[in-house]
Design an enzyme around this catalytic site. Sequence first.
Site, PDB file in Angstrom:
ATOM      1  N   GLY A 181      -0.408  31.349  48.328  1.00  0.00           N
ATOM      2  CA  GLY A 181      -0.753  30.255  49.235  1.00  0.00           C
ATOM      3  C   GLY A 181      -0.001  28.943  49.137  1.00  0.00           C
ATOM      4  O   GLY A 181      -0.212  28.089  50.001  1.00  0.00           O
ATOM      5  N   GLY A 183       3.243  28.287  49.522  1.00  0.00           N
ATOM      6  CA  GLY A 183       4.564  28.253  50.172  1.00  0.00           C
ATOM      7  C   GLY A 183       4.645  27.305  51.363  1.00  0.00           C
ATOM      8  O   GLY A 183       3.646  27.047  52.045  1.00  0.00           O
ATOM      9  N   CYS A 186       3.747  29.117  54.523  1.00  0.00           N
ATOM     10  CA  CYS A 186       2.652  30.053  54.306  1.00  0.00           C
ATOM     11  C   CYS A 186       1.375  29.472  54.899  1.00  0.00           C
ATOM     12  O   CYS A 186       1.125  28.274  54.782  1.00  0.00           O
ATOM     13  CB  CYS A 186       2.502  30.199  52.797  1.00  0.00           C
ATOM     14  SG  CYS A 186       0.945  30.865  52.294  1.00  0.00           S
TER      15      CYS A 186
END
Length: 347
Positions: A181, A183, A186
């Site tokens: 999570g 990124g 993301c």
Amino acid sequence: MRIEEDLKLGFKDVLIRPKRSTLKSRSEVELEREFVFKHAGVSWAGVPIIAANMDTVGTFRMAQALAGFGILTAVHKHYSVEDWQGFIQSVTQDVLQHVMVSTGTSDADFSKTKAILALSPALKFICIDVANGYSEHFVQFVSKAREAWPDKVICAGNVVTGEMCEELILSGADIVKVGIGPGSVCTTRVKTGVGYPQLSAVIECADAAHGLGGQIVSDGGCTMPGDVAKAFGGGADFVMLGGMLAGHDESGGKVVEENGEKFMLFYGMSSESAMNRHVGGVADYRAAEGKTVRLPLRGPVENTARDILGGLRSACTYVGASRLKELTKRTTFIRVQEQENRVFNGL
Ligand code: 5GP
């Protein structure tokens, strides 16, 4: 239902406390590290930063550009075996030392990886990458890969907790990829509510992996060189970068023009853009967990690589670490509620 009360931290929640140092200059800092991997038993020396296995980051061109710095590239999994053949013929073995072959966990992925690895013994890294490293199927694939390639360095993930990190190492991974999570492109946390602040994930997973003689890579969430230093300070053996290396000449993203200005597209590997490109669209039982952004063109990646390595050397001098290897030991994090002064950032 249970609640864990201790606060988990991200890079933005801490700074590194300076310490007395005998180093005269940042040029005295050694960023290269040498590892001997737990299962593969082989050694590797280089700067332990990895370009992410995204098709708008981890390209063949990126691998060529970064190998000169001793940096690794996890080449994305969408090149064909023929593409690999062409690449291998066009570069020296030296570049291949800094290349990871990425794979998913299907039978087709396995066969393709086998064919790619057969092209050159100089390819020593495999990066087995799934969004959710907690599945039994994934763990079985890691065991199967270890059996098939006993002397290849296997990097596998992603997970964020110590117990799963241990399970992957015991199943054959040399390096565990840590991050769910964080990124830049993301949207997992938005779509699912699942995640773990990256610095705490790194600290906890490093402890678990090192206890078993394994290594970890901190994957995702670095937005500036200081974050890379914090990830290493927290115990990461390697740091993987996506967004920080996107938008460059070597990144392979599509260039679009708007109002006379050029941008490069950068997208998550679970985004609608990636799924349209590689698997013919988003399957109707799932949601895209990545987004697409447009970045201003950033030129050759070597300037950015120098900036990151310079920042890292400087971080080491601030805490008196003459080698990157010593950075974790010399790091004390202080929890903060401020980072940089942004008053002139828009100017
Ligand atoms: P960054 O350095 O850009 O912050 O993070 C890069 C990492 O983000 C990648 O190495 C990968 O682990 C993760 N990532 C890439 N694409 C996606 C995506 O579409 N969805 C999610 N959840 N993570 C992604």
